[in-house]
Each structure stands twice: as structure tokens, then as C-alpha cells.
Design a protein around this motif. Structure first.
Motif, PDB file in Angstrom:
ATOM      1  N   LEU A 124     -14.543  -1.491  13.570  1.00  0.00           N
ATOM      2  CA  LEU A 124     -14.287  -2.870  13.165  1.00  0.00           C
ATOM      3  C   LEU A 124     -15.077  -3.217  11.908  1.00  0.00           C
ATOM      4  N   ALA A 125     -16.266  -2.667  11.780  1.00  0.00           N
ATOM      5  CA  ALA A 125     -17.112  -2.952  10.617  1.00  0.00           C
ATOM      6  C   ALA A 125     -16.527  -2.389   9.328  1.00  0.00           C
ATOM      7  N   THR A 126     -15.655  -1.384   9.452  1.00  0.00           N
ATOM      8  CA  THR A 126     -15.076  -0.773   8.255  1.00  0.00           C
ATOM      9  C   THR A 126     -13.903  -1.571   7.694  1.00  0.00           C
ATOM     10  N   TRP A 127     -13.497  -2.632   8.388  1.00  0.00           N
ATOM     11  CA  TRP A 127     -12.316  -3.413   7.994  1.00  0.00           C
ATOM     12  C   TRP A 127     -12.359  -3.862   6.544  1.00  0.00           C
ATOM     13  N   VAL A 128     -13.522  -4.294   6.083  1.00  0.00           N
ATOM     14  CA  VAL A 128     -13.633  -4.823   4.729  1.00  0.00           C
ATOM     15  C   VAL A 128     -13.299  -3.771   3.672  1.00  0.00           C
ATOM     16  N   VAL A 129     -13.493  -2.493   4.014  1.00  0.00           N
ATOM     17  CA  VAL A 129     -13.188  -1.409   3.082  1.00  0.00           C
ATOM     18  C   VAL A 129     -11.833  -0.771   3.396  1.00  0.00           C
ATOM     19  N   SER A 130     -11.539  -0.583   4.678  1.00  0.00           N
ATOM     20  CA  SER A 130     -10.342   0.169   5.055  1.00  0.00           C
ATOM     21  C   SER A 130      -9.044  -0.542   4.725  1.00  0.00           C
ATOM     22  N   THR A 131      -9.005  -1.878   4.832  1.00  0.00           N
ATOM     23  CA  THR A 131      -7.742  -2.586   4.593  1.00  0.00           C
ATOM     24  C   THR A 131      -7.261  -2.431   3.149  1.00  0.00           C
ATOM     25  N   PRO A 132      -8.082  -2.770   2.143  1.00  0.00           N
ATOM     26  CA  PRO A 132      -7.588  -2.560   0.772  1.00  0.00           C
ATOM     27  C   PRO A 132      -7.381  -1.096   0.425  1.00  0.00           C
ATOM     28  N   THR A 133      -8.202  -0.218   0.972  1.00  0.00           N
ATOM     29  CA  THR A 133      -8.049   1.212   0.702  1.00  0.00           C
ATOM     30  C   THR A 133      -6.718   1.726   1.228  1.00  0.00           C
ATOM     31  N   GLU A 134      -6.386   1.367   2.480  1.00  0.00           N
ATOM     32  CA  GLU A 134      -5.129   1.788   3.083  1.00  0.00           C
ATOM     33  C   GLU A 134      -3.933   1.168   2.367  1.00  0.00           C
ATOM     34  N   LEU A 135      -4.051  -0.092   2.001  1.00  0.00           N
ATOM     35  CA  LEU A 135      -2.971  -0.790   1.316  1.00  0.00           C
ATOM     36  C   LEU A 135      -2.614  -0.098   0.002  1.00  0.00           C
ATOM     37  N   ILE A 136      -3.625   0.170  -0.808  1.00  0.00           N
ATOM     38  CA  ILE A 136      -3.407   0.798  -2.117  1.00  0.00           C
ATOM     39  C   ILE A 136      -2.903   2.224  -1.949  1.00  0.00           C
ATOM     40  N   LYS A 137      -3.468   2.949  -0.990  1.00  0.00           N
ATOM     41  CA  LYS A 137      -3.054   4.335  -0.754  1.00  0.00           C
ATOM     42  C   LYS A 137      -1.587   4.404  -0.345  1.00  0.00           C
ATOM     43  N   CYS A 138      -1.182   3.568   0.591  1.00  0.00           N
ATOM     44  CA  CYS A 138       0.210   3.580   1.064  1.00  0.00           C
ATOM     45  C   CYS A 138       1.181   3.282  -0.072  1.00  0.00           C
ATOM     46  N   ARG A 139       0.875   2.273  -0.865  1.00  0.00           N
ATOM     47  CA  ARG A 139       1.792   1.894  -1.939  1.00  0.00           C
ATOM     48  C   ARG A 139       1.831   2.937  -3.051  1.00  0.00           C
ATOM     49  N   ALA A 140       0.692   3.599  -3.282  1.00  0.00           N
ATOM     50  CA  ALA A 140       0.674   4.674  -4.281  1.00  0.00           C
ATOM     51  C   ALA A 140       1.513   5.856  -3.811  1.00  0.00           C
ATOM     52  N   GLN A 141       1.434   6.172  -2.536  1.00  0.00           N
ATOM     53  CA  GLN A 141       2.166   7.314  -2.001  1.00  0.00           C
ATOM     54  C   GLN A 141       3.661   7.057  -1.884  1.00  0.00           C
ATOM     55  N   LEU A 142       4.056   5.790  -1.793  1.00  0.00           N
ATOM     56  CA  LEU A 142       5.464   5.438  -1.646  1.00  0.00           C
ATOM     57  C   LEU A 142       6.112   4.988  -2.951  1.00  0.00           C
ATOM     58  N   SER A 143       5.324   4.789  -3.981  1.00  0.00           N
ATOM     59  CA  SER A 143       5.857   4.240  -5.239  1.00  0.00           C
ATOM     60  C   SER A 143       6.787   5.219  -5.941  1.00  0.00           C
ATOM     61  N   SER A 144       7.838   4.678  -6.530  1.00  0.00           N
ATOM     62  CA  SER A 144       8.788   5.467  -7.304  1.00  0.00           C
ATOM     63  C   SER A 144       9.298   4.616  -8.467  1.00  0.00           C
ATOM     64  N   PRO A 145       8.997   5.026  -9.709  1.00  0.00           N
ATOM     65  CA  PRO A 145       8.234   6.219 -10.113  1.00  0.00           C
ATOM     66  C   PRO A 145       6.766   6.117  -9.698  1.00  0.00           C
ATOM     67  N   PRO A 146       6.071   7.271  -9.657  1.00  0.00           N
ATOM     68  CA  PRO A 146       4.670   7.267  -9.206  1.00  0.00           C
ATOM     69  C   PRO A 146       3.790   6.323 -10.018  1.00  0.00           C
ATOM     70  N   GLN A 147       2.914   5.623  -9.317  1.00  0.00           N
ATOM     71  CA  GLN A 147       1.951   4.730  -9.949  1.00  0.00           C
ATOM     72  C   GLN A 147       0.548   5.105  -9.497  1.00  0.00           C
ATOM     73  N   SER A 148      -0.417   4.890 -10.369  1.00  0.00           N
ATOM     74  CA  SER A 148      -1.806   5.192 -10.020  1.00  0.00           C
ATOM     75  C   SER A 148      -2.355   4.110  -9.090  1.00  0.00           C
ATOM     76  N   SER A 149      -3.415   4.457  -8.396  1.00  0.00           N
ATOM     77  CA  SER A 149      -4.065   3.497  -7.499  1.00  0.00           C
ATOM     78  C   SER A 149      -4.577   2.289  -8.284  1.00  0.00           C
TER      79      SER A 149
END
Length: 298
Positions: free
Chosen positions: A104-129
Motif C-alpha cells: 500500500l505504501a508503494t501506491w504513490v510510486v506504482s500508480t504513475p509508473t504503471e500508468l506510463i508503462k502500460c500506455r508506452a507498451q500499447l502506443s502505436s506508433p511507439p512513444q517514449s515514457s
């Protein structure tokens, strides 16, 4: 900084670099229609260029290193505080609770990290983080980086509870079954095995939540672009976690919540085996390695 901070940071960064190729497939399987034909050829196409092997790693390497450091520090401090407050010896129940608090304490870091990672991996054409981060900040501000935060917090809290619980359980069972002092090679093998098992148990326990989180965070807020996940009701209104769950169930029933679990389990075993080995080795080098005893039944 404490030893567990640096051990957590280094092991987290190493884990991301090793596991990213399979994580890329997992995220695309979880997102609707991201990999249309689930064949060997379709999987191979995910890695047509060398850059695809590190797609979306910039945010996780920086973010997950910090997340893992925060996780281990929070876990170790919480476990010690709980056991001291209740006058208990270390046991598996307090291990799970401390792991859940750490997650639970990692929420402040994990939420934006996961959000950016998911969108970078799904973006077409590829976009940087970094490009995706700037887009989110420009359109939604800092608040936009925490879209999907509730389901992420729930996933992390439950998952990390089982993460530490399963690792400590397997370690303690091996300690209790060992009749003589293990060699360095045997000790390393046990860490790798226990770490790998902990990763598989963790993901198996929260995989449906991770599918929901991925689908929630894959939604963009850009009326000029095609959404990563189509909203059948309103094209540019993002769905909440409950709505995503209902839509996903209508799409493929209960099976949709376990799409990508096989790939994820393979990745989880490899990544967490190495990650725990790096963590334990770093703690050993810093003179802080944890001594384990036979499990307390409480």
C-alpha cells in the motif's frame, strides 16, 4: 540510506530489465484486441525491432527501483513494529500484514509508473515514457498520473502480502527440512527457487485485478485520437474499474481475467528469482542478511 533501501532499488531495476519483453506481451494480451491473433507469429511481431525489448522500461526502471526500495523498507519496518507492539516473534501472519502495508505504501510510486508503462507498451506508433508523461501532465495535470490509483493500490496491497508470505514460507520450510549447514551453491539455489515461487503465487493471487488495472489505465483522454480501449457508450468518457470489469466479462466471460497468466507466470518466476537473489546478495554484502528460523504456527 539503509541497506534494504539500496538492496530493494537495485533488485527492482534489475528485475524490470530482465522481465520487460514478457511484460510487454502480458500487457498487450490484457488490453482488448492489442494482440489480435494469439499465435506464435503474432507474439514474434511484438519484438520486430531491438527497441521493442525495452519499450516502456524508462519509467519502470526509475520508478520500480524506487518502488521496490520503498516496498522493502516499508515491509521491514512494518513487520518489526507489529511484532514489537504485539510482543510476537516473527510469524507468517505478521509477514502478510507487513507485506500488505508495504504494498500500500508503494501506491504513490506504482500508480504513475504503471500508468506510463502500460500506455508506452500499447502506443502505436511507439512513444517514449517521457513523451507520454508530458502528454498526461499537459492534459490532466499531476492528478492524471494517478488515474486507476484505487485498483492499483488494492492490487499492490493484496499482491505484496502474498509476495512476502510465500517467500518466507518457502524459505522457512526449506530451513526446517535442512539437516546440515547448506553450501553457498545450495543457498543460492534456494533463494532462486523461493523467489521464483513467490513471484508466481503473487501474480496468481491478483491477476484479475491486474487485468482490470491495465484496462482502466490504458484509456486515454484525447478526443483527437482513437482510445486505446473503446468505450461503447461514450467515445471519450473513460470507464471506472467496475464498468471495466462488467464490459470485460461481457467480452469473454471469466476467462478474460486470466488472459496472459501463463506468460506472466513464466516472467514472474524468472524475474523474482533473480530479483530476490540480487536483494539477498546485496543485503549480505551490506551485513544485513535476514536469519530465518522454523515457522511459528501463529
Amino acid at each position: 540510506m539503509s541497506a534494504d533501501f539500496w538492496a530493494g532499488y537495485i533488485s527492482g531495476a534489475v528485475g524490470i530489465l530482465i522481465g520487460n519483453p514478457l511484460d510487454l506481451i502480458k500487457v498487450r494480451l490484457q488490453a482488448k484486441d492489442a494482440i489480435g491473433a494469439q499465435t506464435a507469429t503474432a507474439y514474434a511481431r511484438q519484438f520486430e525491432g531491438a527497441s521493442s525489448l525495452i519499450t516502456g522500461t524508462a519509467a519502470p526502471v526509475l520508478g520500480y527501483g524506487a518502488l521496490n526500495a520503498l516496498l522493502f523498507v516499508s515491509y521491514n519496518r512494518s513487520e518489526a513494529a507489529i511484532n514489537n507492539a504485539l510482543s510476537l516473534s516473527p510469524n507468517l501472519w505478521t509477514t502478510w500484514v507487513a507485506g500488505a502495508i508495504g504494498g500500500l505504501a508503494t501506491w504513490v510510486v506504482s500508480t504513475p509508473t504503471e500508468l506510463i508503462k502500460c500506455r508506452a507498451q500499447l502506443s502505436s506508433p511507439p512513444q517514449s515514457s517521457w513523451a507520454i508523461t508530458k502528454q498526461i501532465l499537459r492534459r490532466e495535470g499531476v492528478r492524471g498520473l494517478y488515474f486507476g490509483g484505487l485498483v492499483t493500490a488494492l492490487r499492490d496491497s493484496i499482491g505484496y502480502g502474498f509476495y512476502f508470505w510465500s517467500y518466507e514460507l518457502s524459505q522457512q520450510l526449506m530451513v526446517s527440512s535442512t539437516k546440515k549447514e547448506p553450501s553457498l551453491a545450495q543457498d543460492a539455489a534456494k533463494v532462486l527457487l523461493c523467489g521464483g515461487l513467490a513471484g508466481v503465487v503473487t501474480w496468481a493471487s491478483i491477476f484479475p485485478l491486474d487485468v482490470i488495472k491495465t484496462r482502466v489505465q490504458a484509456q486515454t483522454l484525447d478526443p483527437e485520437a482513437r482510445p486505446l480501449i473503446e468505450n461503447p457508450r461514450k467515445p471519450y468518457r473513460r470507464l471506472g474499474a467496475i464498468e471495466i470489469t462488467k464490459e470485460a466479462y461481457k467480452e469473454g466471460g471469466a476467462r478474460v481475467f486470466f488472459r496472459g497468466l501463463t506468460i506472466c507466470s513464466i516472467r514472474a518466476f524468472a524475474v523474482n528469482a533473480i530479483q530476490w537473489a540480487v536483494y539477498e546478495w546485496t543485503m549480505y554484502e551490506l551485513g544485513e542478511r535476514k536469519q530465518r528460523t522454523i515457522p511459528d504456527p501463529l
